[in-house]
Design an enzyme around this catalytic site. Structure first.
Site, PDB file in Angstrom:
ATOM      1  N   LYS A  10       0.816  -1.215   0.000  1.00 18.13           N
ATOM      2  CA  LYS A  10       0.000   0.000   0.000  1.00 18.13           C
ATOM      3  C   LYS A  10       0.859   1.279   0.000  1.00 18.13           C
ATOM      4  O   LYS A  10       2.061   1.225   0.261  1.00 18.13           O
ATOM      5  CB  LYS A  10      -0.933  -0.025   1.220  1.00 18.13           C
ATOM      6  CG  LYS A  10      -1.984  -1.144   1.163  1.00 18.13           C
ATOM      7  CD  LYS A  10      -2.945  -1.051   2.345  1.00 18.13           C
ATOM      8  CE  LYS A  10      -4.034  -2.096   2.290  1.00 18.13           C
ATOM      9  NZ  LYS A  10      -4.994  -1.956   3.433  1.00 18.13           N
ATOM     10  N   TYR A  50     -12.512  -2.037  -3.400  1.00 18.36           N
ATOM     11  CA  TYR A  50     -13.007  -2.033  -2.016  1.00 18.36           C
ATOM     12  C   TYR A  50     -14.526  -1.862  -1.945  1.00 18.36           C
ATOM     13  O   TYR A  50     -15.041  -1.447  -0.922  1.00 18.36           O
ATOM     14  CB  TYR A  50     -12.301  -0.940  -1.217  1.00 18.36           C
ATOM     15  CG  TYR A  50     -10.918  -1.340  -0.723  1.00 18.36           C
ATOM     16  CD1 TYR A  50     -10.741  -2.428   0.138  1.00 18.36           C
ATOM     17  CD2 TYR A  50      -9.790  -0.615  -1.089  1.00 18.36           C
ATOM     18  CE1 TYR A  50      -9.488  -2.789   0.610  1.00 18.36           C
ATOM     19  CE2 TYR A  50      -8.524  -0.974  -0.619  1.00 18.36           C
ATOM     20  CZ  TYR A  50      -8.390  -2.064   0.229  1.00 18.36           C
ATOM     21  OH  TYR A  50      -7.147  -2.415   0.706  1.00 18.36           O
ATOM     22  N   ARG A  86      -2.267 -14.142   5.023  1.00 11.70           N
ATOM     23  CA  ARG A  86      -2.987 -13.422   6.089  1.00 11.70           C
ATOM     24  C   ARG A  86      -2.192 -13.498   7.398  1.00 11.70           C
ATOM     25  O   ARG A  86      -2.123 -12.522   8.147  1.00 11.70           O
ATOM     26  CB  ARG A  86      -4.398 -13.996   6.286  1.00 11.70           C
ATOM     27  CG  ARG A  86      -5.360 -13.834   5.105  1.00 11.70           C
ATOM     28  CD  ARG A  86      -5.796 -12.427   4.831  1.00 11.70           C
ATOM     29  NE  ARG A  86      -6.435 -11.777   5.950  1.00 11.70           N
ATOM     30  CZ  ARG A  86      -7.111 -10.625   5.846  1.00 11.70           C
ATOM     31  NH1 ARG A  86      -7.264 -10.022   4.669  1.00 11.70           N
ATOM     32  NH2 ARG A  86      -7.634 -10.068   6.906  1.00 11.70           N
ATOM     33  N   ASN A 113      -1.977   0.518   6.711  1.00  7.40           N
ATOM     34  CA  ASN A 113      -1.442  -0.718   7.298  1.00  7.40           C
ATOM     35  C   ASN A 113      -0.626  -1.556   6.306  1.00  7.40           C
ATOM     36  O   ASN A 113      -0.534  -2.769   6.440  1.00  7.40           O
ATOM     37  CB  ASN A 113      -2.572  -1.521   7.949  1.00  7.40           C
ATOM     38  CG  ASN A 113      -3.645  -1.908   6.962  1.00  7.40           C
ATOM     39  OD1 ASN A 113      -3.526  -1.640   5.764  1.00  7.40           O
ATOM     40  ND2 ASN A 113      -4.681  -2.562   7.442  1.00  7.40           N
ATOM     41  N   HIS A 116      -2.306  -5.351   1.658  1.00  9.38           N
ATOM     42  CA  HIS A 116      -3.591  -6.036   1.488  1.00  9.38           C
ATOM     43  C   HIS A 116      -3.306  -7.489   1.119  1.00  9.38           C
ATOM     44  O   HIS A 116      -2.354  -7.770   0.379  1.00  9.38           O
ATOM     45  CB  HIS A 116      -4.403  -5.416   0.349  1.00  9.38           C
ATOM     46  CG  HIS A 116      -5.546  -6.295  -0.101  1.00  9.38           C
ATOM     47  ND1 HIS A 116      -6.768  -6.272   0.520  1.00  9.38           N
ATOM     48  CD2 HIS A 116      -5.610  -7.267  -1.055  1.00  9.38           C
ATOM     49  CE1 HIS A 116      -7.550  -7.195  -0.051  1.00  9.38           C
ATOM     50  NE2 HIS A 116      -6.870  -7.808  -1.008  1.00  9.38           N
ATOM     51  N   GLU A 127      -9.759 -10.737  -7.378  1.00  6.85           N
ATOM     52  CA  GLU A 127      -8.829  -9.617  -7.219  1.00  6.85           C
ATOM     53  C   GLU A 127      -7.654  -9.730  -8.199  1.00  6.85           C
ATOM     54  O   GLU A 127      -7.239  -8.728  -8.788  1.00  6.85           O
ATOM     55  CB  GLU A 127      -8.337  -9.557  -5.769  1.00  6.85           C
ATOM     56  CG  GLU A 127      -9.460  -9.171  -4.803  1.00  6.85           C
ATOM     57  CD  GLU A 127      -9.083  -9.275  -3.334  1.00  6.85           C
ATOM     58  OE1 GLU A 127      -9.962  -8.994  -2.490  1.00  6.85           O
ATOM     59  OE2 GLU A 127      -7.932  -9.632  -3.012  1.00  6.85           O
TER      60      GLU A 127
HETATM   61  P1  ADP Z   1      -7.980  -6.399   5.999  1.00  9.58           P
HETATM   62  O1  ADP Z   1      -7.179  -5.522   5.074  1.00  9.58           O
HETATM   63  O2  ADP Z   1      -7.152  -6.871   7.172  1.00  9.58           O
HETATM   64  O3  ADP Z   1      -8.684  -7.533   5.295  1.00  9.58           O
HETATM   65  P2  ADP Z   1     -10.585  -5.091   6.179  1.00  9.58           P
HETATM   66  O4  ADP Z   1     -10.987  -5.914   4.987  1.00  9.58           O
HETATM   67  O5  ADP Z   1     -11.457  -5.120   7.389  1.00  9.58           O
HETATM   68  O6  ADP Z   1      -9.100  -5.474   6.665  1.00  9.58           O
HETATM   69  O7  ADP Z   1     -10.445  -3.569   5.754  1.00  9.58           O
HETATM   70  C1  ADP Z   1      -9.884  -3.226   4.515  1.00  9.58           C
HETATM   71  C2  ADP Z   1      -8.939  -2.052   4.723  1.00  9.58           C
HETATM   72  O8  ADP Z   1      -9.688  -0.922   5.132  1.00  9.58           O
HETATM   73  C3  ADP Z   1      -7.899  -2.225   5.856  1.00  9.58           C
HETATM   74  O9  ADP Z   1      -6.774  -2.986   5.480  1.00  9.58           O
HETATM   75  C4  ADP Z   1      -7.561  -0.790   6.164  1.00  9.58           C
HETATM   76  O10 ADP Z   1      -6.656  -0.237   5.211  1.00  9.58           O
HETATM   77  C5  ADP Z   1      -8.915  -0.122   6.020  1.00  9.58           C
HETATM   78  N1  ADP Z   1      -9.608  -0.045   7.308  1.00  9.58           N
HETATM   79  C6  ADP Z   1     -10.197  -1.076   7.973  1.00  9.58           C
HETATM   80  N2  ADP Z   1     -10.734  -0.671   9.139  1.00  9.58           N
HETATM   81  C7  ADP Z   1     -10.480   0.673   9.221  1.00  9.58           C
HETATM   82  C8  ADP Z   1     -10.777   1.682  10.190  1.00  9.58           C
HETATM   83  N3  ADP Z   1     -11.436   1.401  11.299  1.00  9.58           N
HETATM   84  N4  ADP Z   1     -10.354   2.934   9.916  1.00  9.58           N
HETATM   85  C9  ADP Z   1      -9.684   3.245   8.789  1.00  9.58           C
HETATM   86  N5  ADP Z   1      -9.382   2.339   7.833  1.00  9.58           N
HETATM   87  C10 ADP Z   1      -9.764   1.066   8.046  1.00  9.58           C
HETATM   88 MG    MG Z   2     -10.241  -7.536   3.932  1.00 11.33          MG
END
Ligand code: ADP
Ligand code: MG
Length: 139
Positions: A10, A50, A86, A113, A116, A127
């Protein structure tokens, strides 16, 4: 079973010049990078990618973030690659991520973070198809 998953390095990570360090964690975990490309995501691409999160309060911020700087889209291959990646990524919120995971090592926040990874084989196929064709993946 050997399978493939989809990964994105990212903007927070590419911006800090961490592509190689993230790839080292991926490779050290036994996953093979079988395709990768550095791109600047368009708003339309990020919104589509997304779309499952479209109703969430952070969706706008997430699309903004994913289009803010280049990303590296990747196809990873290995034994149980979806679940394995993961594990290697760590929890969404870096404060909850296990030691040695990419997010523990490098993520800035729950939003920024660093990586992805697909959450199922079905989503991995969808994807991968959004960013790669079969010809891009020599195997
Ligand atoms: P993951 O990437 O671990 O699968 P999610 O699918 O729940 O997590 O969320 C997708 C992405 O959205 C996250 O990786 C993060 O970049 C963003 N995100 C998730 N929760 C939050 C939050 N509470 N505030 C801001 N961004 C978030
Ligand atoms: Mg996810």
């Amino acid at each position: 079973m050997t399978e493939r998953t989809f990964s994105i390095i990212k903007p927070d990570a590419t911006k800090r010049n961490l592509t190689g360090k993230v790839n080292a964690v991926i490779e050290d975990a036994g996953l093979r990078i079988v395709a990768q490309r550095r791109i600047k995501m368009t708003k339309a691409q990020a919104e589509k990618f997304y779309e499952v999160h479209a109703a969430r309060p952070f969706y706008g911020e997430l699309v903004e973030f994913m289009t803010s700087e280049p990303v590296v889209v990747q196809v990873l291959e290995g034994d149980n690659a979806v679940a394995r990646y993961r594990e290697v990524m760590g929890a969404t919120n870096p404060e909850q991520a296990a030691p040695g995971t990419i997010r523990k090592l490098y993520a800035l926040s729950v939003g920024e973070n660093s990586v992805h990874g697909s959450d199922s084989q079905e989503n991995a196929a969808i994807e991968i198809a959004q960013f790669f064709t079969a010809a891009d993946i020599p195997g």
